[in-house]
Design an enzyme around this catalytic site. Sequence first.
Site, mmCIF file in Angstrom:
data_model
loop_
_atom_site.group_PDB
_atom_site.id
_atom_site.type_symbol
_atom_site.label_atom_id
_atom_site.label_comp_id
_atom_site.label_asym_id
_atom_site.label_seq_id
_atom_site.Cartn_x
_atom_site.Cartn_y
_atom_site.Cartn_z
ATOM 1 N N ASP A 46 80.442 -82.868 8.889
ATOM 2 C CA ASP A 46 80.918 -84.232 8.565
ATOM 3 C C ASP A 46 80.031 -84.711 7.649
ATOM 4 O OD1 ASP A 46 82.030 -86.839 9.195
ATOM 5 O OD2 ASP A 46 80.070 -87.480 10.360
ATOM 6 N N ASP A 75 79.639 -88.712 6.671
ATOM 7 C CA ASP A 75 78.988 -89.926 7.164
ATOM 8 C C ASP A 75 78.266 -89.921 8.507
ATOM 9 O OD1 ASP A 75 79.460 -91.477 4.608
ATOM 10 O OD2 ASP A 75 81.430 -92.248 5.422
ATOM 11 N N LYS A 92 90.436 -83.555 12.807
ATOM 12 C CA LYS A 92 89.766 -82.659 12.058
ATOM 13 C C LYS A 92 90.038 -81.458 12.496
ATOM 14 C CE LYS A 92 86.090 -85.812 10.554
ATOM 15 N NZ LYS A 92 84.488 -85.882 10.420
ATOM 16 N N ASP A 112 78.681 -86.732 14.152
ATOM 17 C CA ASP A 112 78.038 -87.864 14.687
ATOM 18 C C ASP A 112 79.100 -88.913 15.498
ATOM 19 O OD1 ASP A 112 79.530 -88.842 12.209
ATOM 20 O OD2 ASP A 112 78.116 -90.719 12.773
ATOM 21 N N ASP A 164 84.528 -86.599 15.399
ATOM 22 C CA ASP A 164 84.123 -85.029 15.375
ATOM 23 C C ASP A 164 84.121 -84.326 16.698
ATOM 24 O OD1 ASP A 164 82.969 -85.190 12.626
ATOM 25 O OD2 ASP A 164 81.526 -86.496 13.476
#
Length: 226
Positions: A10, A12, A153, A176, A180
């Site tokens: 990921d 951010d 994702k 995070d 995710d």
Amino acid sequence: MTADPPLVLDIDGTLTRPEGWGIDPRVFDPLREWDAPVVIATGKAFPYPVALCHFVGIPELVVAENGGVVYTGDDVFFTADREAARAVAEAYEAAGYDLGWGREDTVNRWRETEIAVNLEQPLEPLREIAADHGLEVIDTGYAYHVKDTDPTKGEGLETIADHVGIDLADCVAVGDSINDVSTFEAVGRSFAVANADERATAAADEVLEEVHADGTLAVLERVRGT
Ligand SMILES: [Mg+2]
């Protein structure tokens, strides 16, 4: 003989500096030197992860917009309809709210399948309008994302794995936030950085002691050559 495992990262909250914003430049060299595919899986608009791969100097393997746009290096796949998200943005603005990114809005300007709203904007009316259009709103800690409920994702990652010929069971993921979770469920080993939200923390195989890029760099050290 050992080899580096494929990575799914990921951006951010995961490749960011420990203070929270901006890519930590320490990740550039390890990613450039990584001896296996590196997939960037993010909620950011398509051009951002492509540019990251470009500037790091690695092949462009990208899941963008939380799975709405997938790039295998050869083909782009769109898995969500931008029109519904665009209609939510228009209704939100018509109700007197603002997406919160300024007049030229570079956050949404090149988005193709979803809309991101600044966390400082009111959430409840956004949720209501999104629900009216059959969409969901997720809070990634960096923006509210108005998105189709279907693409994730993790599904985007499966598309890339099929095309590139990597086994998801061999992949190591770091992330995070709630977006995710589907990645963590798809791969063999998953790590949540210490700043991760509850959903990511619960879904990860392991929760790191280090935050942001410190956590990701610690994972790279541990899994390199394994
Ligand atoms: Mg994140």
